[in-house]
Design a protein around this motif. Sequence first.
Motif, mmCIF file in Angstrom:
data_model
loop_
_atom_site.group_PDB
_atom_site.id
_atom_site.type_symbol
_atom_site.label_atom_id
_atom_site.label_comp_id
_atom_site.label_asym_id
_atom_site.label_seq_id
_atom_site.Cartn_x
_atom_site.Cartn_y
_atom_site.Cartn_z
ATOM 1 N N ASP A 1 0.831 -1.200 0.000
ATOM 2 C CA ASP A 1 0.000 0.000 0.000
ATOM 3 C C ASP A 1 0.869 1.255 0.000
ATOM 4 N N VAL A 2 0.660 2.148 -0.970
ATOM 5 C CA VAL A 2 1.507 3.327 -1.080
ATOM 6 C C VAL A 2 1.357 4.245 0.132
ATOM 7 N N GLY A 3 0.146 4.390 0.657
ATOM 8 C CA GLY A 3 -0.065 5.231 1.822
ATOM 9 C C GLY A 3 0.640 4.697 3.053
ATOM 10 N N VAL A 4 0.654 3.372 3.213
ATOM 11 C CA VAL A 4 1.333 2.763 4.363
ATOM 12 C C VAL A 4 2.847 2.890 4.212
ATOM 13 N N LYS A 5 3.349 2.728 2.984
ATOM 14 C CA LYS A 5 4.778 2.917 2.745
ATOM 15 C C LYS A 5 5.201 4.340 3.136
ATOM 16 N N ALA A 6 4.375 5.302 2.780
ATOM 17 C CA ALA A 6 4.667 6.689 3.142
ATOM 18 C C ALA A 6 4.616 6.869 4.657
ATOM 19 N N LEU A 7 3.618 6.274 5.305
ATOM 20 C CA LEU A 7 3.474 6.397 6.754
ATOM 21 C C LEU A 7 4.683 5.811 7.476
ATOM 22 N N ILE A 8 5.171 4.670 6.995
ATOM 23 C CA ILE A 8 6.341 4.041 7.613
ATOM 24 C C ILE A 8 7.514 5.017 7.633
ATOM 25 N N ARG A 9 7.763 5.658 6.503
ATOM 26 C CA ARG A 9 8.925 6.545 6.413
ATOM 27 C C ARG A 9 8.700 7.844 7.183
ATOM 28 N N TRP A 10 7.477 8.324 7.173
ATOM 29 C CA TRP A 10 7.174 9.549 7.907
ATOM 30 C C TRP A 10 7.455 9.361 9.402
ATOM 31 N N LYS A 11 6.973 8.228 9.936
ATOM 32 C CA LYS A 11 7.184 7.943 11.355
ATOM 33 C C LYS A 11 8.640 7.590 11.639
ATOM 34 N N ALA A 12 9.261 6.856 10.716
ATOM 35 C CA ALA A 12 10.663 6.456 10.936
ATOM 36 C C ALA A 12 11.561 7.676 11.005
ATOM 37 N N ARG A 13 11.343 8.649 10.118
ATOM 38 C CA ARG A 13 12.163 9.856 10.160
ATOM 39 C C ARG A 13 11.894 10.652 11.435
ATOM 40 N N GLU A 14 10.623 10.743 11.811
ATOM 41 C CA GLU A 14 10.252 11.480 13.030
ATOM 42 C C GLU A 14 10.923 10.897 14.261
ATOM 43 N N LEU A 15 11.008 9.552 14.317
ATOM 44 C CA LEU A 15 11.504 8.874 15.506
ATOM 45 C C LEU A 15 12.957 8.422 15.381
ATOM 46 N N GLY A 16 13.566 8.618 14.205
ATOM 47 C CA GLY A 16 14.957 8.219 14.021
ATOM 48 C C GLY A 16 15.144 6.721 13.984
ATOM 49 N N ILE A 17 14.297 6.031 13.220
ATOM 50 C CA ILE A 17 14.351 4.568 13.129
ATOM 51 C C ILE A 17 14.760 4.176 11.708
ATOM 52 N N PRO A 18 15.783 3.334 11.536
ATOM 53 C CA PRO A 18 16.161 2.899 10.193
ATOM 54 C C PRO A 18 15.093 2.009 9.565
ATOM 55 N N VAL A 19 14.990 2.079 8.228
ATOM 56 C CA VAL A 19 14.006 1.308 7.463
ATOM 57 C C VAL A 19 14.736 0.350 6.535
ATOM 58 N N ILE A 20 14.232 -0.878 6.459
ATOM 59 C CA ILE A 20 14.702 -1.882 5.507
ATOM 60 C C ILE A 20 13.560 -2.166 4.541
ATOM 61 N N MET A 21 13.854 -2.225 3.227
ATOM 62 C CA MET A 21 12.838 -2.604 2.240
ATOM 63 C C MET A 21 13.456 -3.561 1.235
ATOM 64 N N GLU A 22 12.851 -4.738 1.069
ATOM 65 C CA GLU A 22 13.307 -5.736 0.101
ATOM 66 C C GLU A 22 12.213 -5.890 -0.941
ATOM 67 N N THR A 23 12.589 -5.751 -2.230
ATOM 68 C CA THR A 23 11.585 -5.630 -3.285
ATOM 69 C C THR A 23 11.440 -6.865 -4.158
ATOM 70 N N SER A 24 12.323 -7.857 -4.044
ATOM 71 C CA SER A 24 12.229 -9.110 -4.803
ATOM 72 C C SER A 24 12.280 -8.899 -6.307
#
Length: 348
Positions: A209-232
Amino acid sequence: MFDGSSSADLDGLSALRLSGQIREVCDTVEEQLVELLITRAPGLKENPGGLAEAVVLELGQREWDQYGCWVYYPWRQSLVHLLAESDFIELRTNRNRNRITPEEQEALSKKTVGIVGLSVGSSYALVLAMERSCGALRLADFDTLELSNMNRIRTGVHSLGLPKGVIAAREIAEIDPFFQVELHLEGLKKEASDLFFQGLDVVCDACDDVGVKALIRWKARELGIPVIMETSDRGMLDVERYDQPEHMPSGFLHGRISEEMMSEMLEASAWNADYLDLFVDLGQASSRGVQSLQEVGVSLVGWPQLYSEVAAGGAFATQATRKILLGESMPDARLYLALDEQFSESFD
């Protein structure tokens, strides 16, 4: 779970045995103890007398039923006798040494990883749990298992119709009942995102979901949490170091997505070509991947994924995660790790 050293737990175990809810019992705790003692002192393997003495000393005045713990799996109606938690973890991770040192294993046991999406994410979750490359998982997925999911989610047909989160949690519990798993079976919702992200050390974007992908990064940047994404596709692995903003470009996803565009994606209800290209970079995608995207909604119901790619992606993502959690060098970067491209060289 029943602690063999607790009289109250043993009373509960007796009641369970009398309830008729147990179909099978697996009790190999003596063999587990022998293996544990040999890993601590490998010379005991060639010293049967010394090994027997060590077993007697470890057991002490206890009966075997009072040693270790008992774990009941209601979905299997199975009762399993295991070593106590610390001994179990020590033995189960023994062959990690020294690829992961005991000190590193202890440090990793205090880390929590969140995963949003459990198709590709289920492989990542399983590898993390198998290695104990973290101490707890927080899994978010609202979906249930369909038959077409079973080309990439490792489970049996008896799991059809179950929530993907429950399937993942059960598999992990059967491997390691002491490993902590928290389920968010409604998926990642904006109104509950603070709760999901609280205390996370790494978060994995494995959702569609594009909106959830955006939400993940928005919150991760706000809280300083690294993100991993594997696209296959071509083994594409993204590592986004929002915990190190001084070492990454502005915006999101290695600077590919501006703040304005991510804000727009946050409210989007569907993908469009621009969003897709920003996330995937169609110019770098495989030819079959691009062709497949053109067929989604026409001859294909979704983006195709092979289990070999998903399994490899889960392994690569775990390695990147472990480096982050141990404070090793892991830059903000997009990597392509496709093994099939290494196999394609022609030999004449």
